[in-house]
Design a protein around this motif. Sequence first.
Motif, short mmCIF file in Angstrom:
data_model
loop_
_atom_site.label_atom_id
_atom_site.label_comp_id
_atom_site.label_asym_id
_atom_site.label_seq_id
_atom_site.Cartn_x
_atom_site.Cartn_y
_atom_site.Cartn_z
N LEU A 139 31.35 40.70 46.38
CA LEU A 139 32.34 41.59 45.80
C LEU A 139 33.66 41.49 46.56
CD1 LEU A 139 33.19 43.83 43.82
CD2 LEU A 139 32.13 45.47 45.40
N SER A 140 33.60 41.48 47.87
CA SER A 140 34.81 41.35 48.69
C SER A 140 35.52 40.03 48.39
CB SER A 140 34.45 41.44 50.17
OG SER A 140 35.60 41.30 50.97
N ALA A 141 34.77 38.94 48.32
CA ALA A 141 35.35 37.64 48.01
C ALA A 141 35.95 37.62 46.61
CB ALA A 141 34.29 36.54 48.15
N ALA A 142 35.29 38.27 45.65
CA ALA A 142 35.80 38.32 44.27
C ALA A 142 37.11 39.10 44.20
CB ALA A 142 34.75 38.93 43.34
N ALA A 145 39.68 36.82 45.42
CA ALA A 145 39.89 35.71 44.47
C ALA A 145 40.74 36.12 43.29
CB ALA A 145 38.55 35.15 43.98
N VAL A 146 40.58 37.35 42.81
CA VAL A 146 41.38 37.79 41.67
C VAL A 146 42.72 38.37 42.09
CG1 VAL A 146 39.35 38.15 40.20
CG2 VAL A 146 40.34 40.10 41.46
N GLY A 150 46.12 43.68 47.93
CA GLY A 150 47.54 43.54 48.27
C GLY A 150 48.47 43.50 47.09
N ALA A 151 47.98 43.17 45.91
CA ALA A 151 48.88 43.09 44.75
C ALA A 151 48.11 43.25 43.46
CB ALA A 151 49.60 41.76 44.75
N VAL A 152 48.03 44.48 42.98
CA VAL A 152 47.36 44.75 41.70
C VAL A 152 48.41 44.55 40.60
CG1 VAL A 152 46.17 46.46 40.32
CG2 VAL A 152 45.77 46.35 42.78
#
Length: 155
Positions: A139-142, A145-146, A150-152
């Motif tokens: 989940l952390s890696a995903a 990755a998306v 830092g930037a939604v």
Amino acid sequence: MSGTPEQELLSRTALGTFRLNGQFLAVSEELARPAGLTAAWWQVVGAVLHEPLPVAGIARTMGITRQSVQRIADLLVTKGLAEYAANPAHRRAKLLRPTEAGREAVRRIEPGHAALAARLAAELGEAEFAETVRVLERLSAALEAVGAVGAVTEP
């Protein structure tokens, strides 16, 4: 709550994670207190037990701000639990490393930490405990990755 099924899953995941974070902070405070540490101090000393790191590196590893780590690192140095060392890779970014007193404080936490780990493993089962770790790391890696960290942005 209205929204898509994916939004519902994201909300439930976030709420569950927030609750877990609170539970981990509470148990960490309880484990660290007899060793004369706070959960935050333990976290920072623990990050440098195996190798000295600059404050920015500790912050990246822990997923918190550099300023927060700097404040804690300075306190740990003042209390004699850690020290700054020269960084051959970067003149200005000193490395933080534990002192013997810092290592001893963490060693005093280990019996309670081991007991909690054993109780959780018994409750979850070894395989499910390992799967929990795998899913949380995934989940952390995903999220990284998306680009959610830092930037939604809009899709």
